[in-house]
Motif scaffolding. Sequence first.
Motif, PDB file in Angstrom:
ATOM      1  N   UNK A  15       0.899  -1.107   0.024  1.00 27.58           N
ATOM      2  CA  UNK A  15       0.052  -0.109  -0.026  1.00 27.58           C
ATOM      3  C   UNK A  15       1.027   1.282  -0.046  1.00 27.58           C
ATOM      4  N   UNK A  16       1.878   1.251   0.969  1.00 28.02           N
ATOM      5  CA  UNK A  16       2.839   2.643   0.939  1.00 28.02           C
ATOM      6  C   UNK A  16       3.639   2.523  -0.422  1.00 28.02           C
ATOM      7  N   UNK A  17       3.949   1.447  -1.047  1.00 33.25           N
ATOM      8  CA  UNK A  17       4.453   1.698  -2.495  1.00 33.25           C
ATOM      9  C   UNK A  17       3.504   2.146  -3.522  1.00 33.25           C
ATOM     10  N   UNK A  18       2.594   1.835  -3.511  1.00 34.72           N
ATOM     11  CA  UNK A  18       1.310   2.375  -4.651  1.00 34.72           C
ATOM     12  C   UNK A  18       1.192   3.638  -4.030  1.00 34.72           C
ATOM     13  N   UNK A  19       0.769   4.107  -2.924  1.00 33.96           N
ATOM     14  CA  UNK A  19       0.830   5.556  -2.710  1.00 33.96           C
ATOM     15  C   UNK A  19       1.998   6.377  -2.884  1.00 33.96           C
ATOM     16  N   UNK A  20       3.234   5.759  -2.701  1.00 36.83           N
ATOM     17  CA  UNK A  20       4.537   6.627  -2.985  1.00 36.83           C
ATOM     18  C   UNK A  20       4.685   6.612  -4.696  1.00 36.83           C
ATOM     19  N   UNK A  22       2.162   7.017  -6.640  1.00 30.81           N
ATOM     20  CA  UNK A  22       1.202   7.733  -7.206  1.00 30.81           C
ATOM     21  C   UNK A  22       1.648   9.156  -6.798  1.00 30.81           C
ATOM     22  N   UNK A  23       1.985   9.392  -5.517  1.00 23.17           N
ATOM     23  CA  UNK A  23       2.524  10.682  -4.939  1.00 23.17           C
ATOM     24  C   UNK A  23       3.644  11.484  -5.961  1.00 23.17           C
ATOM     25  N   UNK A  24       4.546  10.492  -6.101  1.00 21.58           N
ATOM     26  CA  UNK A  24       5.718  10.977  -7.100  1.00 21.58           C
ATOM     27  C   UNK A  24       5.312  11.306  -8.552  1.00 21.58           C
ATOM     28  N   UNK A  25       4.216  10.532  -9.013  1.00 22.32           N
ATOM     29  CA  UNK A  25       3.715  10.861 -10.282  1.00 22.32           C
ATOM     30  C   UNK A  25       3.086  12.081 -10.291  1.00 22.32           C
ATOM     31  N   UNK A  26       2.507  12.310  -9.219  1.00 22.70           N
ATOM     32  CA  UNK A  26       1.440  13.439  -9.084  1.00 22.70           C
ATOM     33  C   UNK A  26       2.530  14.755  -8.964  1.00 22.70           C
ATOM     34  N   UNK A  27       3.533  14.729  -8.300  1.00 17.72           N
ATOM     35  CA  UNK A  27       4.265  15.683  -7.861  1.00 17.72           C
ATOM     36  C   UNK A  27       5.207  16.125  -9.115  1.00 17.72           C
ATOM     37  N   UNK A  28       5.657  15.260  -9.908  1.00 16.27           N
ATOM     38  CA  UNK A  28       6.558  15.170 -10.979  1.00 16.27           C
ATOM     39  C   UNK A  28       5.566  16.168 -12.216  1.00 16.27           C
ATOM     40  N   UNK A  29       4.383  15.615 -12.355  1.00 16.62           N
ATOM     41  CA  UNK A  29       3.625  15.969 -13.481  1.00 16.62           C
ATOM     42  C   UNK A  29       3.140  17.313 -13.178  1.00 16.62           C
TER      43      UNK A  29
END
Length: 128
Positions: A15-20, A22-29
């Motif tokens: 779950x933490x990997x999936x959230x991480x 998604x978060x990194x993708x969101x931040x970068x984009x």
Amino acid sequence: MPLYTISTRGELSAEAKAKAAMMITDVHCAHTGAPRTFVQVVFSEHLPLQDDMDLHVLASARAGRTQQLNDTIEQDIVQGMEHISSIPSLKIGYELFPVPASWVMEGGVILPEPGEEAEWLEKHQHSA
């Protein structure tokens, strides 16, 4: 591209990997305007990190962005990883390895310079 490698001393839950990721993708984009399909996140666990680090983020991304933008991305990712992993930000390392766009391919096509993604996607939408 970009490639974010998350290395940890211990283990992150699925779950933490999936959230991480998604978060990194969101931040970068959100900060760069890069397409979500460009972002890759890899996890490596049980590694002997520097003594003061429990989690390390290595960002390999296209060069050409401002230092201010790179700093903002770093801050947002470190804060996000602190929230997701419960590891204090002082125990989270971050490094950026900028690479020329000409070094990277997506779908067999050289990537565009930062800011030129829309035109590149329109031209190569079937080959990438």
